[in-house]
Design a protein around this motif. Structure first.
Motif, short mmCIF file in Angstrom:
data_model
loop_
_atom_site.label_atom_id
_atom_site.label_comp_id
_atom_site.label_asym_id
_atom_site.label_seq_id
_atom_site.Cartn_x
_atom_site.Cartn_y
_atom_site.Cartn_z
N GLU A 77 -87.01 -1.46 -13.32
CA GLU A 77 -86.15 -0.26 -13.26
C GLU A 77 -85.37 -0.23 -11.95
O GLU A 77 -84.17 0.05 -11.94
N LYS A 121 -82.72 -3.97 -7.63
CA LYS A 121 -81.46 -3.37 -7.20
C LYS A 121 -81.24 -3.68 -5.72
O LYS A 121 -82.20 -3.86 -4.95
N HIS A 172 -81.92 -6.78 -13.33
CA HIS A 172 -81.03 -5.61 -13.23
C HIS A 172 -80.98 -5.19 -11.77
O HIS A 172 -82.04 -4.84 -11.22
N TRP A 227 -73.20 -3.33 -8.40
CA TRP A 227 -73.16 -1.93 -8.86
C TRP A 227 -72.69 -1.06 -7.70
O TRP A 227 -72.97 -1.36 -6.53
N GLU A 260 -73.74 2.00 -7.22
CA GLU A 260 -74.84 2.88 -6.81
C GLU A 260 -76.02 2.05 -6.29
O GLU A 260 -76.10 0.85 -6.54
N ASN A 315 -72.66 -3.73 -13.34
CA ASN A 315 -73.08 -2.47 -13.94
C ASN A 315 -72.02 -1.40 -13.72
O ASN A 315 -71.61 -1.15 -12.58
N GLU A 316 -71.54 -0.79 -14.80
CA GLU A 316 -70.77 0.47 -14.77
C GLU A 316 -69.46 0.38 -13.97
O GLU A 316 -69.16 1.21 -13.12
N TYR A 326 -72.65 2.58 -19.69
CA TYR A 326 -73.15 3.72 -20.47
C TYR A 326 -72.01 4.42 -21.18
O TYR A 326 -70.85 4.19 -20.90
N GLN A 339 -76.01 0.60 -22.57
CA GLN A 339 -77.19 1.24 -21.99
C GLN A 339 -77.94 2.10 -23.00
O GLN A 339 -79.18 2.09 -23.04
N GLU A 384 -80.92 0.29 -22.05
CA GLU A 384 -81.56 1.41 -21.34
C GLU A 384 -81.77 2.61 -22.28
O GLU A 384 -81.52 3.75 -21.94
N TRP A 435 -75.25 15.85 -22.71
CA TRP A 435 -74.84 15.07 -21.55
C TRP A 435 -74.18 15.96 -20.50
O TRP A 435 -73.37 16.81 -20.84
N LYS A 487 -72.37 15.37 -16.55
CA LYS A 487 -72.04 14.31 -15.59
C LYS A 487 -72.47 14.71 -14.18
O LYS A 487 -72.99 13.90 -13.43
N TRP A 537 -85.50 2.78 -21.61
CA TRP A 537 -85.55 3.02 -20.16
C TRP A 537 -86.66 3.99 -19.85
O TRP A 537 -86.54 5.19 -20.08
N TRP A 543 -86.51 8.91 -15.94
CA TRP A 543 -85.50 9.14 -14.88
C TRP A 543 -84.71 10.41 -15.19
O TRP A 543 -84.19 11.07 -14.30
N TYR A 553 -82.35 13.45 -13.41
CA TYR A 553 -80.91 13.28 -13.54
C TYR A 553 -80.46 13.66 -14.94
O TYR A 553 -81.10 13.20 -15.90
O1 LIG Z 1 -76.09 5.85 -13.20
C1 LIG Z 1 -75.60 6.72 -14.10
C2 LIG Z 1 -74.76 7.73 -13.65
C3 LIG Z 1 -74.26 8.60 -14.54
C4 LIG Z 1 -74.59 8.49 -15.85
C5 LIG Z 1 -75.43 7.51 -16.29
C6 LIG Z 1 -75.91 6.61 -15.43
C7 LIG Z 1 -76.82 5.56 -15.97
N1 LIG Z 1 -77.16 4.57 -15.02
C8 LIG Z 1 -78.38 3.87 -15.34
C9 LIG Z 1 -79.48 4.84 -15.31
C10 LIG Z 1 -80.54 4.75 -14.55
C11 LIG Z 1 -80.65 3.66 -13.55
O2 LIG Z 1 -82.01 3.39 -13.26
C12 LIG Z 1 -80.00 2.41 -14.11
O3 LIG Z 1 -80.08 1.35 -13.16
C13 LIG Z 1 -78.54 2.66 -14.40
O4 LIG Z 1 -77.97 1.51 -15.01
#
Ligand SMILES: Oc1ccccc1CN[C@@H]1C=C[C@@H](O)[C@H](O)[C@H]1O
Length: 337
Positions: free
Chosen positions: A44, A48, A81, A85, A87, A133-134, A179, A210, A241, A249, A251, A296, A304, A308
């Motif tokens: 997870e 990173k 993973h 990225w 983040e 990623n993303e 995602y 994802q 994921e 959802w 943001k 995930w 997670w 979040y």
């Molecule tokens: O980072 C985000 C920001 C906004 C929406 C979704 C995501 C999804 N992002 C994922 C979710 C959890 C992390 O542990 C993963 O590494 C990431 O790929």
């Protein structure tokens, strides 16, 4: 020895079933459930950048090594993973010794060193990497997400990440991961990015979807149209994921409001059961394009999504409850013919 049939056994003819793991997953009750139900794992957080390479001259291998050793011992696939990225990347990557922004060449060299060292260490043990990623912006009117990577090195850094990984491990399958990939407007922008990488001869082998979904999305048609669209690129498709949130959802991050309800009501659970049943019905229908499905987190004991987008709001997105028992949705996922 555990003879109980798990998800991996029910889906043996379709695709491996994986789960994101952290330190807690490798021992006790959670490891027992993991080995019963899954045959693939994704660290997870352990691989990173901020965890595995916290300072320029310091790599932190312990947790990633223990996860890979656990996979080797139990003959599980490992998805790496993630290599590039915006983040969970430490600030030092972007700063020189005087604290000023690094040059493009320095940043490319640092990324190459990072990818070469990490992918090289797990060569032959990690079969697939979420290289990028993303990279697509959340604003439908924009294309690529603006990040320090792009600001300093330009768009070419995206292709370079794949080239660096391929150079050190030519056998690893290299994925672009994102995602909301079933939302038509984002689907078309992901398609555009991946098609350009393919057309430019970049070593990319798959798209990681994802699957951070909810009881409200995706619709069956959005999911099927996305699978058709991505499959037309001729790449492997991994769901990387998967979880099904019981809330819509959001943001922007926020704190839980006083009195905000975060219980799994029967009505919410019925919606989640229907959504999981639809999802896996579509996955089975598209088994010729889908070569991995990973959840995930393991169970509702920890997700997670408890932090979040809403800090402290309990979520219930998975197939196992807080006691690691199979939820009703589990039986809808495995009961097919
Ligand atoms: O980072 C985000 C920001 C906004 C929406 C979704 C995501 C999804 N992002 C994922 C979710 C959890 C992390 O542990 C993963 O590494 C990431 O790929």
């Amino acid at each position: 020895q555990n003879n109980t049939k798990g998800l991996k056994d029910y889906y043996q003819e379709f695709f491996p079933i994986g789960v994101a793991v952290n330190g807690r997953s490798l021992a006790g009750q959670e490891a027992h459930l993991l080995l019963q139900e899954f045959n693939s794992i994704t660290p997870e957080n352990a691989m990173k950048m901020e965890v595995i390479h916290p300072r320029k001259l310091e790599y932190n291998w312990a947790l990633a090594d223990s996860i890979v050793a656990f996979a080797q011992k139990n003959r599980l696939r490992v998805r790496g993973h993630t290599l590039l990225w915006h983040e969970q990347v430490p600030d030092w990557f972007f700063l020189d010794d005087q604290g000023a922004p690094v040059t493009k060449d320095t940043l490319l060299k640092r990324l190459k060193d990072h990818i070469t060292t990490v992918v090289g260490r797990y060569k032959g043990k990690v079969y697939a990497w979420d290289v990028l990623n993303e990279a697509i912006d959340d604003n439908p009117k924009q294309f690529l997400r603006q990040s320090k990577w792009l600001e300093i090195a330009g768009e070419e850094i995206l292709a370079k990440a794949f080239e660096y990984a391929h150079e050190v491990d030519p056998d690893a399958l290299l994925f672009y991961n994102d995602y909301n990939s079933e939302r038509p407007e984002k689907r078309e922008r992901i398609y555009r990015l991946v098609k350009k990488l393919v057309d430019d001869g970049v070593p990319i082998h798959g798209i990681g979807l994802q699957g951070h979904w909810s009881i409200f999305e995706p619709s069956t048609s959005d999911l099927e149209q996305a699978l058709e669209r991505y499959a037309s690129l001729g790449l492997q498709l991994h769901f990387t994921e998967l979880d099904v949130s019981v809330y819509p959802w959001e943001k922007e991050r926020r704190r839980k409001r006083p009195g905000e309800i975060d219980a799994l009501t029967p009505a919410l659970e019925e919606k989640q059961i229907a959504q999981y049943e639809m999802i896996f019905s579509v996955f089975r229908k598209y088994k010729s394009h889908i070569t991995s499905v990973t959840f995930w987190n393991l169970s509702d004991r920890y997700s997670w999504l408890d932090h979040y987008p809403v800090q402290g709001r309990k979520n219930y997105p998975l197939l196992f409850d807080r006691n690691l028992e199979r939820k009703k949705a589990y039986y809808k996922v495995v009961d097919f013919k």
